[in-house]
Design a protein around this motif. Structure first.
Motif, PDB file in Angstrom:
ATOM      1  N   ASP A 117       0.846  -1.197   0.000  1.00 12.88           N
ATOM      2  CA  ASP A 117       0.000   0.000   0.000  1.00 12.88           C
ATOM      3  C   ASP A 117       0.882   1.247   0.000  1.00 12.88           C
ATOM      4  O   ASP A 117       1.720   1.428   0.874  1.00 12.88           O
ATOM      5  CB  ASP A 117      -0.891  -0.034   1.241  1.00 12.88           C
ATOM      6  CG  ASP A 117      -1.898   1.099   1.315  1.00 12.88           C
ATOM      7  OD1 ASP A 117      -1.609   2.200   0.812  1.00 12.88           O
ATOM      8  OD2 ASP A 117      -2.957   0.891   1.902  1.00 12.88           O
ATOM      9  N   ALA A 133      -4.471  -2.165 -12.268  1.00 13.54           N
ATOM     10  CA  ALA A 133      -4.204  -2.809 -10.981  1.00 13.54           C
ATOM     11  C   ALA A 133      -2.890  -3.583 -10.999  1.00 13.54           C
ATOM     12  O   ALA A 133      -2.178  -3.620  -9.994  1.00 13.54           O
ATOM     13  CB  ALA A 133      -5.360  -3.723 -10.603  1.00 13.54           C
ATOM     14  N   ARG A 172      -8.018  -0.279  -2.388  1.00 12.74           N
ATOM     15  CA  ARG A 172      -8.850  -1.285  -1.725  1.00 12.74           C
ATOM     16  C   ARG A 172      -9.032  -0.969  -0.243  1.00 12.74           C
ATOM     17  O   ARG A 172     -10.040  -1.325   0.350  1.00 12.74           O
ATOM     18  CB  ARG A 172      -8.235  -2.684  -1.872  1.00 12.74           C
ATOM     19  CG  ARG A 172      -8.379  -3.274  -3.251  1.00 12.74           C
ATOM     20  CD  ARG A 172      -7.971  -4.740  -3.286  1.00 12.74           C
ATOM     21  NE  ARG A 172      -6.564  -4.960  -2.971  1.00 12.74           N
ATOM     22  CZ  ARG A 172      -5.572  -4.941  -3.856  1.00 12.74           C
ATOM     23  NH1 ARG A 172      -5.836  -4.669  -5.126  1.00 12.74           N
ATOM     24  NH2 ARG A 172      -4.328  -5.179  -3.484  1.00 12.74           N
ATOM     25  N   ALA A 221     -10.505   5.892  -2.889  1.00 12.62           N
ATOM     26  CA  ALA A 221     -11.312   5.142  -3.852  1.00 12.62           C
ATOM     27  C   ALA A 221     -12.444   6.017  -4.401  1.00 12.62           C
ATOM     28  O   ALA A 221     -12.773   5.952  -5.590  1.00 12.62           O
ATOM     29  CB  ALA A 221     -11.861   3.875  -3.214  1.00 12.62           C
TER      30      ALA A 221
END
Length: 74
Positions: free
Chosen positions: A17, A42, A53, A59
């Motif tokens: 991340d 992705a 995610r 997002a």
């Protein structure tokens, strides 16, 4: 959401991340590719995908960019 579930989610953050800062720097690039090929986006930007995610606000920003790229609705 209670504090324990927020803590659990934080502890399960994927190691790749990239975080909000890097995500915001590259989100427009990711969105342009994701608009035509979400799987390729992705795969190419795995750390950014991992962040999206896990981070609802980022997002949501992606969804806004994708909507802008799609143009006016019918």
């Amino acid at each position: 959401m209670n504090q324990m579930s927020a803590l659990d989610r934080f502890l399960r953050t994927e190691p790749e991340d990239v975080g909000c800062g890097q995500a915001m720097e590259m989100l427009h690039v990711y969105a342009e590719l994701a608009a035509t090929d979400p799987e390729a986006a992705a795969m190419r930007y795995a750390g950014l995908a991992a962040h999206l995610r896990a981070c609802g606000p980022c997002a949501e920003d992606l969804e806004g960019l994708l909507a802008a790229l799609a143009g006016p609705g019918l």
